[in-house]
Write a protein that holds these residues in place. Structure first.
Motif, PDB file in Angstrom:
ATOM      1  N   GLN A 157     -27.453 -62.272   0.157  1.00  0.00           N
ATOM      2  CA  GLN A 157     -27.326 -63.730   0.291  1.00  0.00           C
ATOM      3  C   GLN A 157     -26.007 -64.209  -0.307  1.00  0.00           C
ATOM      4  O   GLN A 157     -25.378 -65.135   0.219  1.00  0.00           O
ATOM      5  CB  GLN A 157     -28.504 -64.442  -0.378  1.00  0.00           C
ATOM      6  CG  GLN A 157     -29.876 -64.010   0.095  1.00  0.00           C
ATOM      7  CD  GLN A 157     -30.016 -63.957   1.607  1.00  0.00           C
ATOM      8  OE1 GLN A 157     -29.713 -64.918   2.322  1.00  0.00           O
ATOM      9  NE2 GLN A 157     -30.471 -62.816   2.110  1.00  0.00           N
ATOM     10  N   CYS A 158     -25.583 -63.584  -1.402  1.00  0.00           N
ATOM     11  CA  CYS A 158     -24.306 -63.967  -2.016  1.00  0.00           C
ATOM     12  C   CYS A 158     -23.154 -63.723  -1.045  1.00  0.00           C
ATOM     13  O   CYS A 158     -22.243 -64.561  -0.914  1.00  0.00           O
ATOM     14  CB  CYS A 158     -24.083 -63.179  -3.308  1.00  0.00           C
ATOM     15  SG  CYS A 158     -25.142 -63.694  -4.683  1.00  0.00           S
ATOM     16  N   ILE A 205     -20.581 -66.575  -1.947  1.00  0.00           N
ATOM     17  CA  ILE A 205     -20.659 -66.913  -3.358  1.00  0.00           C
ATOM     18  C   ILE A 205     -19.646 -66.078  -4.136  1.00  0.00           C
ATOM     19  O   ILE A 205     -19.576 -64.858  -3.969  1.00  0.00           O
ATOM     20  CB  ILE A 205     -22.078 -66.669  -3.907  1.00  0.00           C
ATOM     21  CG1 ILE A 205     -23.095 -67.555  -3.174  1.00  0.00           C
ATOM     22  CG2 ILE A 205     -22.127 -66.912  -5.406  1.00  0.00           C
ATOM     23  CD1 ILE A 205     -22.909 -69.037  -3.385  1.00  0.00           C
ATOM     24  N   ASP A 206     -18.863 -66.711  -4.985  1.00  0.00           N
ATOM     25  CA  ASP A 206     -17.849 -66.006  -5.770  1.00  0.00           C
ATOM     26  C   ASP A 206     -18.335 -65.653  -7.169  1.00  0.00           C
ATOM     27  O   ASP A 206     -17.948 -64.616  -7.722  1.00  0.00           O
ATOM     28  CB  ASP A 206     -16.585 -66.871  -5.884  1.00  0.00           C
ATOM     29  CG  ASP A 206     -16.005 -67.201  -4.526  1.00  0.00           C
ATOM     30  OD1 ASP A 206     -15.408 -66.314  -3.909  1.00  0.00           O
ATOM     31  OD2 ASP A 206     -16.163 -68.353  -4.089  1.00  0.00           O
ATOM     32  N   LYS A 207     -19.184 -66.522  -7.766  1.00  0.00           N
ATOM     33  CA  LYS A 207     -19.656 -66.304  -9.134  1.00  0.00           C
ATOM     34  C   LYS A 207     -21.154 -66.583  -9.200  1.00  0.00           C
ATOM     35  O   LYS A 207     -21.645 -67.529  -8.587  1.00  0.00           O
ATOM     36  CB  LYS A 207     -18.919 -67.219 -10.122  1.00  0.00           C
ATOM     37  CG  LYS A 207     -17.421 -66.962 -10.227  1.00  0.00           C
ATOM     38  CD  LYS A 207     -16.789 -67.910 -11.245  1.00  0.00           C
ATOM     39  CE  LYS A 207     -15.302 -67.642 -11.421  1.00  0.00           C
ATOM     40  NZ  LYS A 207     -14.701 -68.547 -12.425  1.00  0.00           N
ATOM     41  N   VAL A 208     -21.854 -65.759  -9.982  1.00  0.00           N
ATOM     42  CA  VAL A 208     -23.296 -65.913 -10.139  1.00  0.00           C
ATOM     43  C   VAL A 208     -23.619 -66.029 -11.623  1.00  0.00           C
ATOM     44  O   VAL A 208     -23.181 -65.210 -12.433  1.00  0.00           O
ATOM     45  CB  VAL A 208     -24.064 -64.724  -9.531  1.00  0.00           C
ATOM     46  CG1 VAL A 208     -25.572 -64.917  -9.713  1.00  0.00           C
ATOM     47  CG2 VAL A 208     -23.719 -64.557  -8.056  1.00  0.00           C
ATOM     48  N   LYS A 260     -10.329 -74.017  -6.379  1.00  0.00           N
ATOM     49  CA  LYS A 260     -10.769 -75.045  -5.437  1.00  0.00           C
ATOM     50  C   LYS A 260     -11.834 -74.541  -4.476  1.00  0.00           C
ATOM     51  O   LYS A 260     -12.791 -75.257  -4.151  1.00  0.00           O
ATOM     52  CB  LYS A 260      -9.555 -75.582  -4.667  1.00  0.00           C
ATOM     53  CG  LYS A 260      -9.896 -76.702  -3.702  1.00  0.00           C
ATOM     54  CD  LYS A 260      -8.653 -77.206  -2.995  1.00  0.00           C
ATOM     55  CE  LYS A 260      -8.981 -78.324  -2.024  1.00  0.00           C
ATOM     56  NZ  LYS A 260      -7.775 -78.818  -1.308  1.00  0.00           N
ATOM     57  N   ASP A 261     -11.701 -73.296  -4.013  1.00  0.00           N
ATOM     58  CA  ASP A 261     -12.589 -72.778  -2.975  1.00  0.00           C
ATOM     59  C   ASP A 261     -13.695 -71.865  -3.511  1.00  0.00           C
ATOM     60  O   ASP A 261     -14.456 -71.300  -2.719  1.00  0.00           O
ATOM     61  CB  ASP A 261     -11.766 -72.014  -1.926  1.00  0.00           C
ATOM     62  CG  ASP A 261     -10.743 -72.913  -1.237  1.00  0.00           C
ATOM     63  OD1 ASP A 261     -11.062 -74.103  -1.028  1.00  0.00           O
ATOM     64  OD2 ASP A 261      -9.648 -72.433  -0.912  1.00  0.00           O
ATOM     65  N   GLU A 262     -13.795 -71.701  -4.817  1.00  0.00           N
ATOM     66  CA  GLU A 262     -14.806 -70.796  -5.362  1.00  0.00           C
ATOM     67  C   GLU A 262     -16.184 -71.460  -5.401  1.00  0.00           C
ATOM     68  O   GLU A 262     -16.300 -72.645  -5.707  1.00  0.00           O
ATOM     69  CB  GLU A 262     -14.406 -70.338  -6.769  1.00  0.00           C
ATOM     70  CG  GLU A 262     -13.285 -69.314  -6.771  1.00  0.00           C
ATOM     71  CD  GLU A 262     -12.968 -68.808  -8.162  1.00  0.00           C
ATOM     72  OE1 GLU A 262     -12.725 -67.594  -8.308  1.00  0.00           O
ATOM     73  OE2 GLU A 262     -12.974 -69.632  -9.108  1.00  0.00           O
ATOM     74  N   ARG A 263     -17.203 -70.660  -5.123  1.00  0.00           N
ATOM     75  CA  ARG A 263     -18.577 -71.151  -5.099  1.00  0.00           C
ATOM     76  C   ARG A 263     -19.388 -70.454  -6.188  1.00  0.00           C
ATOM     77  O   ARG A 263     -19.264 -69.250  -6.393  1.00  0.00           O
ATOM     78  CB  ARG A 263     -19.230 -70.888  -3.738  1.00  0.00           C
ATOM     79  CG  ARG A 263     -18.538 -71.597  -2.580  1.00  0.00           C
ATOM     80  CD  ARG A 263     -19.241 -71.313  -1.269  1.00  0.00           C
ATOM     81  NE  ARG A 263     -18.575 -71.976  -0.150  1.00  0.00           N
ATOM     82  CZ  ARG A 263     -18.983 -71.898   1.122  1.00  0.00           C
ATOM     83  NH1 ARG A 263     -20.047 -71.165   1.421  1.00  0.00           N
ATOM     84  NH2 ARG A 263     -18.323 -72.529   2.073  1.00  0.00           N
ATOM     85  N   VAL A 264     -20.250 -71.236  -6.857  1.00  0.00           N
ATOM     86  CA  VAL A 264     -21.064 -70.726  -7.960  1.00  0.00           C
ATOM     87  C   VAL A 264     -22.537 -70.840  -7.581  1.00  0.00           C
ATOM     88  O   VAL A 264     -22.980 -71.838  -7.008  1.00  0.00           O
ATOM     89  CB  VAL A 264     -20.794 -71.503  -9.263  1.00  0.00           C
ATOM     90  CG1 VAL A 264     -21.664 -70.985 -10.400  1.00  0.00           C
ATOM     91  CG2 VAL A 264     -19.318 -71.423  -9.632  1.00  0.00           C
ATOM     92  N   LEU A 265     -23.304 -69.812  -7.928  1.00  0.00           N
ATOM     93  CA  LEU A 265     -24.753 -69.785  -7.713  1.00  0.00           C
ATOM     94  C   LEU A 265     -25.437 -69.513  -9.039  1.00  0.00           C
ATOM     95  O   LEU A 265     -25.014 -68.644  -9.802  1.00  0.00           O
ATOM     96  CB  LEU A 265     -25.115 -68.689  -6.700  1.00  0.00           C
ATOM     97  CG  LEU A 265     -26.598 -68.329  -6.559  1.00  0.00           C
ATOM     98  CD1 LEU A 265     -27.374 -69.468  -5.887  1.00  0.00           C
ATOM     99  CD2 LEU A 265     -26.772 -67.035  -5.757  1.00  0.00           C
ATOM    100  N   ILE A 266     -26.514 -70.264  -9.332  1.00  0.00           N
ATOM    101  CA  ILE A 266     -27.359 -69.989 -10.495  1.00  0.00           C
ATOM    102  C   ILE A 266     -28.631 -69.309 -10.010  1.00  0.00           C
ATOM    103  O   ILE A 266     -29.336 -69.852  -9.143  1.00  0.00           O
ATOM    104  CB  ILE A 266     -27.725 -71.262 -11.260  1.00  0.00           C
ATOM    105  CG1 ILE A 266     -26.475 -71.976 -11.780  1.00  0.00           C
ATOM    106  CG2 ILE A 266     -28.655 -70.943 -12.423  1.00  0.00           C
ATOM    107  CD1 ILE A 266     -26.778 -73.282 -12.497  1.00  0.00           C
ATOM    108  N   PRO A 326     -24.034 -80.914  -6.689  1.00  0.00           N
ATOM    109  CA  PRO A 326     -25.059 -79.945  -7.084  1.00  0.00           C
ATOM    110  C   PRO A 326     -24.569 -78.512  -6.914  1.00  0.00           C
ATOM    111  O   PRO A 326     -23.852 -78.186  -5.969  1.00  0.00           O
ATOM    112  CB  PRO A 326     -26.212 -80.245  -6.117  1.00  0.00           C
ATOM    113  CG  PRO A 326     -25.559 -80.858  -4.920  1.00  0.00           C
ATOM    114  CD  PRO A 326     -24.368 -81.607  -5.425  1.00  0.00           C
ATOM    115  N   LEU A 327     -24.939 -77.654  -7.852  1.00  0.00           N
ATOM    116  CA  LEU A 327     -24.692 -76.224  -7.722  1.00  0.00           C
ATOM    117  C   LEU A 327     -25.806 -75.600  -6.898  1.00  0.00           C
ATOM    118  O   LEU A 327     -26.937 -76.088  -6.874  1.00  0.00           O
ATOM    119  CB  LEU A 327     -24.658 -75.561  -9.096  1.00  0.00           C
ATOM    120  CG  LEU A 327     -23.430 -75.786  -9.974  1.00  0.00           C
ATOM    121  CD1 LEU A 327     -23.635 -75.122 -11.326  1.00  0.00           C
ATOM    122  CD2 LEU A 327     -22.199 -75.227  -9.304  1.00  0.00           C
ATOM    123  N   SER A 328     -25.493 -74.487  -6.241  1.00  0.00           N
ATOM    124  CA  SER A 328     -26.522 -73.746  -5.515  1.00  0.00           C
ATOM    125  C   SER A 328     -27.451 -73.073  -6.526  1.00  0.00           C
ATOM    126  O   SER A 328     -27.006 -72.538  -7.539  1.00  0.00           O
ATOM    127  CB  SER A 328     -25.873 -72.688  -4.615  1.00  0.00           C
ATOM    128  OG  SER A 328     -25.059 -73.303  -3.636  1.00  0.00           O
TER     129      SER A 328
END
Length: 456
Positions: free
Chosen positions: A118-119, A124-127, A189-195, A229-231
């Protein structure tokens, strides 16, 4: 959680306000008070240890207000990191399986692969792994940036401060300096974070929701973003869905069944496995149509729902959804006009399907949400708001097998086309607000609260 069903929680407003509540060795405490009490009648207790034998801290509200003392959080030094060549210490560390505190169960390989897939799919760049240590080490091996927040200090021997912090997810308390975590949260700018959070199933959902919102605010502040909101992937059993929706109504349940390697029932292998598979699911604010569930593990694509779902989950044309949650194939009950578990029986007195014949109707109805006003604590035939809105209410209260609004037997009040004549409904982030047209009331379906609106 059942023994605490009449308790409320008062949480910290911001993550830095450590002087608002007294602290125990596990960080800022939580104020508990009963539904029938005022907050001033409550007491502060440990957020992480619900068993007083494990943490005996308790202080009355009035005593704390009388002290007016600022408590400085316990900031510990990082232990010396060991040079351990093992890429995943969860393979040999003994799991901390005390359900009141740690309930440390580790994902199996299929679940780990699901999260990694899924990442990559969602770019997703960071978890942030909040209480999911095995996932953290799996992502490291597969070259996905991860930071572990966990209550188990043993991981500090294997991980540097740049990827681990001793952490209490029940009160968002960092036991070490949190600057390394803040540097991890700062993004291009383009990085996505998932918790990804996998809390003990005995945790109060209010506490976990508060922590997730605090981390969102921290991320937005560090990156100078508006309320973005963060994912989130929140791992919890399907039967806790109502609790999660009350606190974070924007989260939806994904049909993917997660298995643990060291739990006898939350798995699909072994003699004590559950008949319909593990009850553990993923609750997420990511649109479900963006997730991909593996067909080799028993999942399919539903053209009408436009999302992946479990193979046993049959689409209901009446409900316009694949409604099954527990691994069984649900059936549609024409009398209560909704999909239910196949073993449920309809009760004409409660106007709903129930688990068994001969149940306590009064007790059962006190836990239901009214299909008319959305409040919890009664069913439609006892709705005081409806009795004030319509002259038809008293005449139709005795007609239990029909819609109380229009008298039709083909549907119930939730799906009545004439509902708009009496109620206005507003949808926002999974939450439904109901306003009675002829009376100045507004009701929140998920939180089951009612308040009068100011006169215009």
């Amino acid at each position: 959680m059942d023994e605490n069903i009449n308790e409320k929680l008062l949480l910290q407003v911001e993550e830095d306000d450590t002087d608002q509540h007294p602290c125990c060795p596990h960080g800022p405490t939580v104020l508990f008070y009963r539904q029938s009490q005022q907050p001033s009648d409550g007491f502060y207790a440990c957020s992480a240890y619900r068993n007083p034998k494990l943490c005996s801290f308790r202080m009355d509200y009035e005593k704390w207000k009388g002290i007016q003392q600022k408590r400085v959080p316990d900031i510990r030094a990082y232990p010396q990191q060991q040079n351990d060549a093992d890429p995943d210490p969860t393979s040999h560390l003994k799991a901390l399986s005390q359900d009141d505190v740690h309930a440390q169960y580790f994902f199996d390989q299929q679940a780990l692969k699901f999260f990694a897939d899924q990442c990559r799919l969602l770019k997703i760049d960071k978890v942030v792994c909040m209480g999911a240590p095995r996932l953290h080490f799996y992502l490291r091996i597969h070259k996905i940036q991860s930071f572990l927040l966990d209550f188990d200090e043993r991981f500090s021997k294997y991980l540097s401060p740049q990827e681990f912090c001793l952490y209490n997810m029940c009160n968002n308390h960092f036991f070490y300096q949190r600057e390394p975590f803040e540097r991890f949260l700062k993004c291009n700018k383009d990085e996505r974070v998932l918790i990804v959070t996998d809390p003990p199933f005995g945790c109060r959902t209010e506490l976990i929701a508060h922590t997730l919102r605090s981390l969102m605010r921290l991320h937005n502040r560090l990156n100078q973003l508006p309320a973005t909101p963060l994912s989130i992937f929140w791992v919890y059993p399907y039967y806790m869905a109502n609790y999660i929706r009350q606190d974070m109504p924007e989260l939806q349940m994904c049909d993917y069944k997660l298995n643990y390697t060291n739990h006898s029932r939350y798995t699909n292998v072994g003699n004590s496995k559950r008949s319909y598979g593990s009850p553990v699911r993923v609750f997420t604010n990511i649109p479900l149509e963006l997730l991909r569930l593996p067909p080799t593990e028993g999942y399919k694509y539903c053209d009408r729902c436009q999302r992946d779902t479990a193979i046993e989950n049959v689409h209901c044309d009446r409900c316009r959804n694949c409604c099954s949650q527990n691994g069984q194939t649900y059936r549609h009950c024409q009398l209560c006009d909704m999909c239910v578990k196949p073993n449920y029986v309809h009760c004409s007195n409660c106007r709903r399907c129930c688990q068994r014949v001969g149940h306590d109707c009064g007790l059962y109805q006190s836990m239901q949400h009214c299909w008319l006003c959305g409040q919890r604590g009664h069913i439609e035939s006892n709705c005081q708001i409806w009795s004030k809105l319509s002259r038809l209410s008293k005449r139709r209260q005795s007609q239990r097998d029909c819609c109380l609004i229009c008298g039709a037997q083909s549907h119930r009040e939730r799906n009545c086309s004439r509902r708009c004549s009496y109620f206005k409904e507003f949808e926002f982030m999974g939450q439904t607000l109901i306003k009675a047209r002829d009376r100045k009331f507004i009701l929140t379906r998920n939180k089951a609260k009612m308040r009068k609106l100011p006169k215009s």
